[in-house]
Design a protein around this motif. Structure first.
Motif, short mmCIF file in Angstrom:
data_model
loop_
_atom_site.label_atom_id
_atom_site.label_comp_id
_atom_site.label_asym_id
_atom_site.label_seq_id
_atom_site.Cartn_x
_atom_site.Cartn_y
_atom_site.Cartn_z
N GLY A 35 11.95 -0.50 -1.38
CA GLY A 35 10.73 -0.47 -0.60
C GLY A 35 9.86 -1.70 -0.81
N TRP A 36 9.08 -2.02 0.19
CA TRP A 36 8.03 -3.05 0.11
C TRP A 36 6.68 -2.35 0.16
N TYR A 37 5.75 -2.89 -0.59
CA TYR A 37 4.41 -2.35 -0.68
C TYR A 37 3.43 -3.52 -0.70
N ARG A 38 2.16 -3.23 -0.45
CA ARG A 38 1.17 -4.30 -0.52
C ARG A 38 -0.16 -3.75 -1.01
N GLN A 39 -0.92 -4.65 -1.61
CA GLN A 39 -2.24 -4.29 -2.09
C GLN A 39 -3.22 -5.37 -1.71
N ALA A 40 -4.14 -5.03 -0.84
CA ALA A 40 -5.18 -5.95 -0.41
C ALA A 40 -6.34 -5.86 -1.39
N PRO A 41 -7.16 -6.91 -1.45
CA PRO A 41 -8.30 -6.90 -2.37
C PRO A 41 -9.19 -5.69 -2.16
N GLY A 42 -9.48 -4.99 -3.24
CA GLY A 42 -10.37 -3.85 -3.16
C GLY A 42 -9.77 -2.59 -2.58
N LYS A 43 -8.46 -2.62 -2.31
CA LYS A 43 -7.81 -1.45 -1.71
C LYS A 43 -6.66 -0.98 -2.58
N HIS A 50 10.65 0.69 4.01
CA HIS A 50 11.74 0.99 3.10
C HIS A 50 13.08 0.84 3.80
N ILE A 51 14.10 0.67 2.99
CA ILE A 51 15.48 0.67 3.48
C ILE A 51 16.30 1.49 2.49
N THR A 52 17.05 2.43 3.02
CA THR A 52 17.84 3.30 2.15
C THR A 52 19.13 2.63 1.72
N ARG A 53 19.83 3.31 0.83
CA ARG A 53 21.14 2.82 0.40
C ARG A 53 22.05 2.60 1.60
N THR A 57 16.03 2.34 7.97
CA THR A 57 14.74 1.70 7.71
C THR A 57 13.59 2.52 8.28
N ASP A 58 12.42 2.30 7.73
CA ASP A 58 11.20 2.89 8.26
C ASP A 58 10.03 2.00 7.86
N TYR A 59 8.95 2.08 8.65
CA TYR A 59 7.82 1.19 8.47
C TYR A 59 6.51 1.95 8.61
N THR A 60 5.49 1.45 7.96
CA THR A 60 4.17 1.96 8.24
C THR A 60 3.78 1.51 9.65
N ASN A 61 2.95 2.31 10.32
CA ASN A 61 2.68 2.06 11.74
C ASN A 61 2.11 0.67 12.01
N SER A 62 1.29 0.16 11.10
CA SER A 62 0.59 -1.09 11.37
C SER A 62 1.54 -2.31 11.41
N VAL A 63 2.76 -2.16 10.91
CA VAL A 63 3.68 -3.31 10.90
C VAL A 63 4.88 -3.11 11.82
N LYS A 64 5.01 -1.95 12.42
CA LYS A 64 6.15 -1.68 13.29
C LYS A 64 6.18 -2.68 14.44
N GLY A 65 7.38 -3.22 14.68
CA GLY A 65 7.55 -4.21 15.73
C GLY A 65 7.26 -5.63 15.28
N ARG A 66 6.69 -5.81 14.09
CA ARG A 66 6.37 -7.14 13.58
C ARG A 66 7.16 -7.47 12.32
N PHE A 67 7.40 -6.48 11.48
CA PHE A 67 8.10 -6.70 10.21
C PHE A 67 9.50 -6.10 10.29
N THR A 68 10.44 -6.74 9.60
CA THR A 68 11.80 -6.23 9.51
C THR A 68 12.26 -6.27 8.05
N ILE A 104 10.16 6.49 -3.18
CA ILE A 104 10.02 5.26 -2.40
C ILE A 104 8.89 5.41 -1.38
N ARG A 105 8.81 6.54 -0.72
CA ARG A 105 7.79 6.72 0.31
C ARG A 105 6.40 6.87 -0.27
N THR A 106 6.27 7.53 -1.42
CA THR A 106 4.95 7.73 -2.02
C THR A 106 4.49 6.52 -2.81
#
Length: 122
Positions: A35-43, A50-53, A57-68, A104-106
């Motif tokens: 999985g990929w995760y991110r932490q913005a300042p103050g958040k 994530h990508i399974t074995r 794949t699955d994405y958070t809504n804000s990056v769907k269509g932009r991130f792979t 992975i999801r949590t």
């Protein structure tokens, strides 16, 4: 135990692209969900993708269509291709791994490796 090092971050203008890499060592990479995760300042740190074995794949809504997310098991490396970047994508990006997909999801990991800074700004 898998050791992880994320790289590839940098400063990019809005609309630009970056590809992050996560090099893994110490265990059998192909056995793990990733999985990929991110932490913005103050958040709080948040799930990005994530990508399974098996390659699902699955994405958070804000990056769907932009991130792979992708993986190369032969190179023990996880990738995140980020296109059409926005200022709100600015964060430190981390990767992590588990055999348990719920974990992975949590993202409730006890430890994290080195992240990589992504800054989207004009």
């Amino acid at each position: 135990q898998v050791r992880l090092v994320a790289s590839g971050g940098g400063l990019v203008q809005p609309g630009g692209s970056l590809r992050l890499s996560c090099a893994a060592s110490g265990s059998i990479f192909s056995d793990y969900h990733m999985g990929w995760y991110r932490q913005a300042p103050g958040k709080q740190r948040e799930f990005v993708a994530h990508i399974t074995r098996d390659g699902t794949t699955d994405y958070t809504n804000s990056v769907k269509g932009r991130f792979t997310i992708s993986r190369d098991n032969a190179k023990n490396t996880l990738y995140l291709q980020m296109n059409n970047l926005k200022p709100e994508d600015t964060a430190v990006y981390y990767c992590n791994t588990a055999r348990n997909l719920i974990l992975i999801r949590t993202g409730n990991f006890g430890s994290w490796g080195q992240g990589t800074q992504v800054t989207v700004s004009s």
